[in-house]
Design a protein around this motif. Structure first.
Motif, PDB file in Angstrom:
ATOM      1  N   ILE A   1      48.186 -59.773 -63.348  1.00  0.00           N
ATOM      2  CA  ILE A   1      48.390 -59.510 -61.855  1.00  0.00           C
ATOM      3  C   ILE A   1      49.582 -58.707 -61.879  1.00  0.00           C
ATOM      4  O   ILE A   1      49.713 -57.518 -61.378  1.00  0.00           O
ATOM      5  CB  ILE A   1      48.120 -60.510 -60.859  1.00  0.00           C
ATOM      6  CG1 ILE A   1      46.492 -61.026 -60.917  1.00  0.00           C
ATOM      7  CG2 ILE A   1      48.674 -59.913 -59.397  1.00  0.00           C
ATOM      8  CD1 ILE A   1      46.506 -62.211 -60.227  1.00  0.00           C
ATOM      9  N   GLU A   2      50.770 -59.298 -62.467  1.00  0.00           N
ATOM     10  CA  GLU A   2      52.029 -58.823 -62.309  1.00  0.00           C
ATOM     11  C   GLU A   2      52.174 -57.607 -62.858  1.00  0.00           C
ATOM     12  O   GLU A   2      52.750 -56.705 -62.451  1.00  0.00           O
ATOM     13  CB  GLU A   2      53.053 -59.813 -62.792  1.00  0.00           C
ATOM     14  CG  GLU A   2      53.440 -61.003 -61.880  1.00  0.00           C
ATOM     15  CD  GLU A   2      54.142 -62.041 -62.669  1.00  0.00           C
ATOM     16  OE1 GLU A   2      54.341 -62.970 -62.003  1.00  0.00           O
ATOM     17  OE2 GLU A   2      54.187 -62.164 -63.888  1.00  0.00           O
ATOM     18  N   ALA A   3      51.324 -57.286 -64.173  1.00  0.00           N
ATOM     19  CA  ALA A   3      51.676 -56.278 -65.106  1.00  0.00           C
ATOM     20  C   ALA A   3      50.591 -55.052 -64.536  1.00  0.00           C
ATOM     21  O   ALA A   3      51.092 -54.015 -64.569  1.00  0.00           O
ATOM     22  CB  ALA A   3      51.144 -56.587 -66.480  1.00  0.00           C
ATOM     23  N   LYS A   4      49.542 -55.253 -64.198  1.00  0.00           N
ATOM     24  CA  LYS A   4      48.455 -54.454 -63.905  1.00  0.00           C
ATOM     25  C   LYS A   4      48.278 -53.761 -62.542  1.00  0.00           C
ATOM     26  O   LYS A   4      48.129 -52.807 -62.086  1.00  0.00           O
ATOM     27  CB  LYS A   4      46.896 -54.886 -64.172  1.00  0.00           C
ATOM     28  CG  LYS A   4      47.128 -55.200 -65.641  1.00  0.00           C
ATOM     29  CD  LYS A   4      46.067 -54.229 -66.689  1.00  0.00           C
ATOM     30  CE  LYS A   4      46.215 -54.683 -68.005  1.00  0.00           C
ATOM     31  NZ  LYS A   4      45.200 -55.791 -68.341  1.00  0.00           N
ATOM     32  N   SER A   5      48.687 -54.715 -61.679  1.00  0.00           N
ATOM     33  CA  SER A   5      48.461 -54.221 -60.194  1.00  0.00           C
ATOM     34  C   SER A   5      49.525 -53.291 -59.879  1.00  0.00           C
ATOM     35  O   SER A   5      49.162 -52.421 -58.669  1.00  0.00           O
ATOM     36  CB  SER A   5      48.968 -55.493 -59.146  1.00  0.00           C
ATOM     37  OG  SER A   5      50.180 -56.004 -59.409  1.00  0.00           O
ATOM     38  N   GLY A   6      50.740 -53.187 -60.473  1.00  0.00           N
ATOM     39  CA  GLY A   6      51.465 -52.225 -60.184  1.00  0.00           C
ATOM     40  C   GLY A   6      52.347 -52.307 -58.810  1.00  0.00           C
ATOM     41  O   GLY A   6      53.127 -51.532 -58.203  1.00  0.00           O
ATOM     42  N   ALA A   7      52.473 -53.839 -58.261  1.00  0.00           N
ATOM     43  CA  ALA A   7      53.063 -54.068 -57.064  1.00  0.00           C
ATOM     44  C   ALA A   7      54.668 -53.988 -57.409  1.00  0.00           C
ATOM     45  O   ALA A   7      55.039 -54.035 -58.324  1.00  0.00           O
ATOM     46  CB  ALA A   7      52.724 -55.306 -56.692  1.00  0.00           C
TER      47      ALA A   7
END
Ligand SMILES: Nc1ncnc2c1ncn2[C@@H]1O[C@H](COP(=O)(O)OP(=O)(O)OP(=O)(O)O)[C@@H](O)[C@H]1O
Ligand SMILES: [Mg+2]
Lengths: 363, 239
Positions: free
Chosen positions: A77-83
């Protein structure tokens, strides 16, 4: 003024209907307050989290209780969400025995101390060690907890003591007063057994209005708002409360409408006489509407007074989930006024249609 | 050029249709002058109240014209009719028709609420009329507690409040004893002569009828006699 004179001379009739209007308005205000109170309990703490979106396990159907994320998923999530920023959160309901024989359920939120998810304290300090806890004001009020107190939280069949480091003001989480501990402590409370088998978090809090991806392997992200609306029961609750409010307004409009309709029927001959000696239909209708306005305004005002009284006495020190805001109360009072006018508007045509010739037929 | 304030030209009124048709007033032509008090007599059902209602702007005639002070009121629209009733006509109904929850004085002042008048002057007028009609003692009594005769006098006072040109009275003295009745009629007459108004008073009471300037008799919806002096009618009836 004829309208006002009549009300003064027929006090009992008008006082009775004003009383009924006041009670109906009071009921509506209470229902509205209950709606707001329940809404706040559902998860003000979630809405006031310092983030924009929440990522859930995609098999959890946006349920905070069922959502479990592994270490790998959190990293994904940290890597792919782009947040802009991301931090894991844990949730579990736990019964805390805060005094011998006195226990209550709290929403235990696990977070990374020092992360942006950690709420600001209004008293005391932030979390600095895994055996510290932050409690919400709602819990502090319920349990009488103060900074420096020790709270035993259940860990497996055992208990572990947490020292209250500070008090925050974020409201309820999931219908329970919230307490905040470190993520490791949460893991221990939520999952017994082999530490390597434990989920890493319930959800991940994300910063950023837009994301590169709101789905990934085993997770999905939604806005805080959507997350809130998906809290079990919130929608059903709010629509029930709204249905009750509209019902109340309808009853209020009908009470006022029927009362003035009956009063008008009673007065047909009198209104005919007044027309015969030169009163216009407009004048008579205005007088009638003036009475409606007074009855509904006074009724609504009494209801507001009653609500304020109740709040400052009984509700202030109870756990009944009723909350008032000035705007909600005023909106309700105004709605009662409008509903009353609409209800009484039914009599307007009646008045306009009265033929003054009936003045000749009186004996 | 006449001095007529009220002119009726071929006025008729019928109610209902076909078999049920009632011709309440048939082809009445009549003038009433300024400063004239006319009494209208006739058997029950002869159309007296119906005529009064038409003149008072409460009923639209089936045919004919009613001209008040040069204006044909049968052509009036709804608003003009309301203003006509308010400003030009003082009506005293067969029932006394008070607003029950108002006092005698408030019942007079109510006509000030309909607009088009100085309300300060009306207060003066109200006190004057209450005095004149012997109502000063009961001025602050709620009208539902007044006696029938008192109520009738309040009704007469109310009709005079806005200084109408036309005063229409239906059975004014029914619940008054003859002494009080005469006094009321005399007060009315004084108003009419003094302020050059006109008045039609429907009555069954001969002694009241006699006090008018002229007596009109109705039979079966028609004028039976229109210019008789009160004495002549009495003597013709006596025959
Ligand atoms: N609205 C109406 N519909 C049908 N008929 C009516 C109506 N008003 C009056 N009439 C009839 O018209 C006739 C005249 O009635 P009106 O009331 O004018 O009589 P009146 O001379 O005033 O009688 P009284 O002395 O008894 O008051 C009567 O036959 C009455 O029944
Ligand atoms: Mg009559």
């Amino acid at each position: 003024m004829l309208a006002i004179r009549e009300m003064r001379r027929r006090k009992l009739q008008f006082a009775l209907v004003t009383g009924v209007v006041a009670l109906v308005s009071f009921l509506i205000i209470m229902v509205t307050g209950l709606g707001l109170g329940l809404y706040q309990r559902a998860g003000t703490a979630l809405l006031s989290l310092n983030g924009d979106q929440l990522a859930y396990a995609d098999n959890a159907n946006l349920s905070l209780i069922r959502s479990r994320l592994t270490e790998a998923q959190v990293r994904d999530i940290e890597a792919k969400s782009g947040a802009d920023d991301a931090t894991p959160l844990g949730y579990i309901a736990a019964v805390i025995e805060y005094a011998p024989g006195r226990r209550d359920t709290a929403a235990v939120v696990g977070l990374v101390p020092g992360s942006f998810a950690e709420p600001r304290t209004i008293e005391g300090r932030a979390l600095s060690s895994p055996d510290q806890i932050l409690v919400d004001r709602s819990w502090a009020r319920l349990a009488g907890t103060r900074v420096g107190d020790v709270l035993p939280l259940p860990v497996g069949f055992d208990r572990r003591n947490f020292t209250v480091a500070g008090i925050v003001d974020q409201g309820y989480f999931f219908f329970q007063p919230a307490v905040y501990v470190s993520l490791e402590a949460w893991q221990a409370i939520a999952y017994q057994g082999d530490a390597s088998q434990r989920p890493a978090a319930s959800v991940v809090l994300l910063k950023g209005k837009t994301l590169d991806a709101s789905r990934g392997s085993g997770w999905e992200a939604v806005t805080k708002r959507t997350a809130f609306d998906n809290i079990e029961g919130v929608q059903a609750q709010q629509s029930t409360v709204n249905a009750l409010r509209y019902m109340g307004l309808l009853i209020g409009a009908m009470v006022i409408g029927v009362f003035f309709y009956v009063i008008t029927l009673q007065k047909v001959s009198l209104l005919g006489i007044l027309k015969a000696i030169g009163a216009s239909g407009f004048y008579l209708v205005t007088q009638g509407l003036l009475q409606v306005a007074v009855v509904s305004a006074v009724g609504a005002l009494l209801a507001v007074g009653l609500a304020v009284l109740l709040q400052t006495t009984v509700l202030a020190s109870s756990s009944v989930p009723i909350a008032f805001t000035t705007s909600a109360v005023l909106t309700t009072a105004l709605s009662v006024l409008v509903a009353g006018m609409i209800g009484a508007g039914l009599s307007v045509r009646q008045v306009a249609a009265i033929d003054p010739i009936i003045a000749m037929q009186q004996q | 050029m006449t001095d007529a304030i009220l002119e009726l030209r071929g006025v008729s009124k019928s109610f209902g249709e076909g078999d049920r048709r009632v011709d309440a007033v048939r082809d009445v032509t009549l003038d009433i002058d300024r400063g004239e008090m006319v009494s209208l007599v006739g058997p029950s059902g002869s159309g007296k109240s119906t005529l009064l209602a038409m003149v008072g702007g409460l009923l639209q005639p089936t045919a004919g014209a009613i001209v008040v002070d040069g204006e044909d009121i049968t052509r009036h629209g709804k608003g003009a009719r309301t203003r006509y009733r308010r400003d030009r006509v003082g009506f005293v109904f067969q029932g006394s028709n008070m607003v029950p929850f108002l006092t005698a004085r408030e019942n007079l002042l109510i006509v000030g609420e309909f607009g088009g008048v100085d309300r300060g002057a009306l207060r003066h007028r109200a006190d004057e009329l209450l005095e004149e009609l012997g109502l000063a003692r009961v001025r602050d009594q709620v009208s539902s507690q007044l006696s029938g005769g008192e109520r009738q006098r309040v009704a007469i006072a109310r009709a005079l409040m806005r200084d109408p040109v036309l005063i229409l009275v239906d059975e004014p003295t029914a619940s008054l004893n003859s002494e009080l009745g005469s006094r009321v009629v005399d007060a009315l007459k004084e108003e009419i002569h003094g302020r050059s108004k006109a008045c039609i008073m429907v009555t069954h009471d001969e002694r009241m009828a006699e006090r008018a300037d002229r007596l009109i008799e109705f039979r079966d919806g028609r004028l039976h006699s229109a210019d008789a002096r009160p004495e002549t009618v009495r003597s013709s009836e006596a025959r």
